[in-house]
Design a protein around this motif. Structure first.
Motif, short mmCIF file in Angstrom:
data_model
loop_
_atom_site.label_atom_id
_atom_site.label_comp_id
_atom_site.label_asym_id
_atom_site.label_seq_id
_atom_site.Cartn_x
_atom_site.Cartn_y
_atom_site.Cartn_z
N ASN A 36 0.80 -3.02 -5.83
CA ASN A 36 -0.02 -3.88 -6.31
C ASN A 36 -0.19 -5.34 -5.76
O ASN A 36 -0.12 -6.28 -6.66
N GLU A 37 -0.83 -5.19 -4.60
CA GLU A 37 -1.19 -6.38 -3.64
C GLU A 37 -2.55 -6.09 -3.22
O GLU A 37 -2.71 -6.96 -2.31
N SER A 38 -3.44 -5.74 -4.11
CA SER A 38 -4.87 -5.30 -3.59
C SER A 38 -5.51 -6.74 -3.12
O SER A 38 -6.28 -6.73 -2.34
N ARG A 39 -5.15 -7.88 -3.90
CA ARG A 39 -6.00 -9.46 -3.76
C ARG A 39 -5.56 -9.74 -2.23
O ARG A 39 -6.36 -10.21 -1.42
N HIS A 40 -4.22 -9.35 -1.69
CA HIS A 40 -3.76 -9.97 -0.37
C HIS A 40 -3.68 -8.98 0.52
O HIS A 40 -3.34 -9.49 1.64
N ILE A 41 -3.66 -7.64 0.49
CA ILE A 41 -3.26 -6.77 1.39
C ILE A 41 -4.03 -6.55 2.67
O ILE A 41 -3.64 -6.61 3.75
N GLY A 42 -5.35 -6.77 2.55
CA GLY A 42 -6.52 -6.69 3.39
C GLY A 42 -6.28 -7.90 4.43
O GLY A 42 -6.21 -7.58 5.77
N GLU A 43 -6.14 -9.27 4.00
CA GLU A 43 -5.81 -10.31 4.94
C GLU A 43 -4.63 -9.92 5.81
O GLU A 43 -4.55 -10.30 6.90
N TRP A 44 -3.43 -9.53 4.95
CA TRP A 44 -2.30 -9.38 5.72
C TRP A 44 -2.28 -8.47 6.88
O TRP A 44 -1.78 -8.69 7.76
N ALA A 45 -3.01 -7.28 6.40
CA ALA A 45 -3.13 -6.11 7.55
C ALA A 45 -4.14 -6.57 8.60
O ALA A 45 -3.65 -6.27 9.68
N ARG A 46 -5.15 -7.27 8.17
CA ARG A 46 -6.10 -7.55 9.24
C ARG A 46 -5.41 -8.58 10.41
O ARG A 46 -5.48 -8.65 11.55
N PHE A 47 -4.66 -9.66 9.98
CA PHE A 47 -4.33 -10.55 10.74
C PHE A 47 -2.99 -9.85 11.51
O PHE A 47 -3.03 -10.36 13.01
N HIS A 48 -2.24 -8.84 11.12
CA HIS A 48 -1.23 -8.43 12.00
C HIS A 48 -1.82 -7.43 12.76
O HIS A 48 -1.41 -7.42 14.05
N VAL A 49 -3.00 -6.54 12.57
CA VAL A 49 -3.65 -5.89 13.61
C VAL A 49 -4.35 -6.61 14.53
O VAL A 49 -4.19 -6.35 15.90
N GLU A 50 -4.87 -7.84 14.40
CA GLU A 50 -5.53 -8.66 15.13
C GLU A 50 -4.59 -9.18 15.92
O GLU A 50 -4.86 -9.77 17.46
N THR A 64 -1.42 0.78 -8.63
CA THR A 64 -2.30 0.99 -9.52
C THR A 64 -3.78 0.17 -9.62
O THR A 64 -4.62 0.37 -10.23
N ASP A 65 -3.60 -0.61 -8.52
CA ASP A 65 -4.88 -1.73 -8.32
C ASP A 65 -5.61 -1.44 -7.17
O ASP A 65 -6.43 -2.49 -7.09
N GLY A 66 -5.55 -0.37 -6.62
CA GLY A 66 -6.48 -0.40 -5.49
C GLY A 66 -5.89 -0.76 -4.21
O GLY A 66 -6.42 -0.87 -3.16
N THR A 67 -4.72 -1.07 -4.14
CA THR A 67 -3.80 -1.63 -2.72
C THR A 67 -4.17 -0.58 -1.78
O THR A 67 -4.24 -0.82 -0.64
N VAL A 68 -3.81 0.70 -1.82
CA VAL A 68 -4.14 1.82 -0.83
C VAL A 68 -5.31 1.65 -0.24
O VAL A 68 -5.52 1.72 1.00
N GLU A 69 -6.25 1.68 -1.18
CA GLU A 69 -7.83 1.63 -0.81
C GLU A 69 -8.20 0.14 -0.08
O GLU A 69 -8.81 0.33 1.03
N ALA A 70 -7.59 -0.80 -0.42
CA ALA A 70 -7.79 -2.02 0.13
C ALA A 70 -7.32 -2.04 1.45
O ALA A 70 -7.99 -2.49 2.66
N ILE A 71 -6.00 -1.48 1.95
CA ILE A 71 -5.64 -1.41 3.28
C ILE A 71 -6.25 -0.60 4.00
O ILE A 71 -6.48 -0.97 5.39
#
Length: 297
Positions: A36-50, A64-71
């Motif tokens: 349940n980290e949908s708010r932050h996981i996109g920023e975190w993942a983009r940063f590390h890939v970049e 249950t909050d869309g974390t998987v879809e967000a990353i």
């Protein structure tokens, strides 16, 4: 494959046979367990890939909050997702097996042979290159190391009562001044390791034989002596730990509880003591913003 050593109420160290290196293994991967980290996981993942991470192996602990879809939306095929919603116990003694450590052991054993380096970190932790344009470049001078310990740089609320617009990295710039302080549990480490040398795992200590770990300059210490002040270095890679984020998110963190079954009152006292210590005498830290500006991120 696993051998277990125990603490009083839980199993927090898992021993394993290292994976065999695959032909042409290269790059840096991350193992992440998340819920349940949908708010932050996109920023975190983009940063590390970049920043040059080759792949992120995501262990989803029942989000249950869309974390998987967000990353997946953030980085696509640069991540893979493993369902990891479980509470396991030793059948004979009833000791809880730390689900995070179990995920880390699975990541090392099943995927580690593909990579030169693996980091096992959380979604509130960022690996920040200090001088280089990428993490692989920042690791290039450490080929003689199998095990690199990075001390936490502990960030507090930076005055935010509610989550600010614009994400974590540009909004949270105040941290505890001493990453090597042992006050209230502030001093700890996460590690970047050669996965094909790993023999045992705890959350904050990964063993690669010989009891030796390096700082980011490549100086060798034992696991016991890495707590000494002279071990400290963030010359090449800084580990930012955004422990609280906003006050509202801190309250949600406390309500969510710890990774292991712990009495609520004990958990509350421990978290609040740590927050008070983090925010005592804060200093401004713009290392991650300087990296973003340097690389156009």
């Amino acid at each position: 494959m696993f051998g277990f050593l125990t603490r009083a109420r839980s199993i927090t160290r898992i021993a394993l046979t290292p994976p065999a290196p695959q032909p042409g293994r290269q790059g840096l991967a991350i193992g992440l367990i998340v819920k349940n980290e949908s708010r932050h996981i996109g920023e975190w993942a983009r940063f590390h890939v970049e920043a040059g991470v080759r792949h992120i192996h995501v262990y989803d602990n029942g989000s249950t909050d869309g974390t998987v879809e967000a990353i997946r939306a953030a980085i696509g095929d640069a991540c893979s997702v493993i369902p990891w919603d479980q509470k396991l116990r030793d059948a004979r003694r009833g000791l809880e097996i730390h689900n995070q450590v179990l995920a880390y052991a699975h990541a090392i054993r099943n995927f580690g042979g593909r990579y030169r380096w693996m980091a096992l970190i959380d979604v509130d932790e960022f690996l920040v290159p200090k001088r280089a344009a990428s993490l692989p470049e920042a690791l290039a001078h450490l080929e003689h190391c199998r095990n690199i310990s990075l001390p936490w740089h502990m960030f507090g609320r930076s005055g935010h009562l509610e989550p600010p617009e614009g994400g974590v990295l540009r909004n949270y710039t105040r941290r505890n001044p001493d990453p090597m302080s042992d006050a209230k549990g502030l001093r700890n480490f996460k590690m970047i390791v050669d996965p094909c040398a790993v023999t045992a795992i705890k959350v904050h200590e990964i063993e690669t034989g010989g009891g030796i770990t390096c700082n980011d300059r490549g100086a060798a210490f034992t696991h016991a002596t890495r707590t000494q002040a002279q071990f400290y270095s963030a010359d090449h890679i800084q580990l930012n730990h955004y422990y609280t984020r906003s006050d509202a998110e801190l309250r949600a963190k406390i309500a969510r509880g710890p990774n292991l079954t712990t009495p609520d009152a004990d958990h509350l006292r421990r978290v609040l003591r740590k927050v008070d210590a983090i925010e005592a005498g804060e200093v401004e830290d713009r290392a991650v913003i300087e990296f973003l500006e340097r690389t156009g991120g």
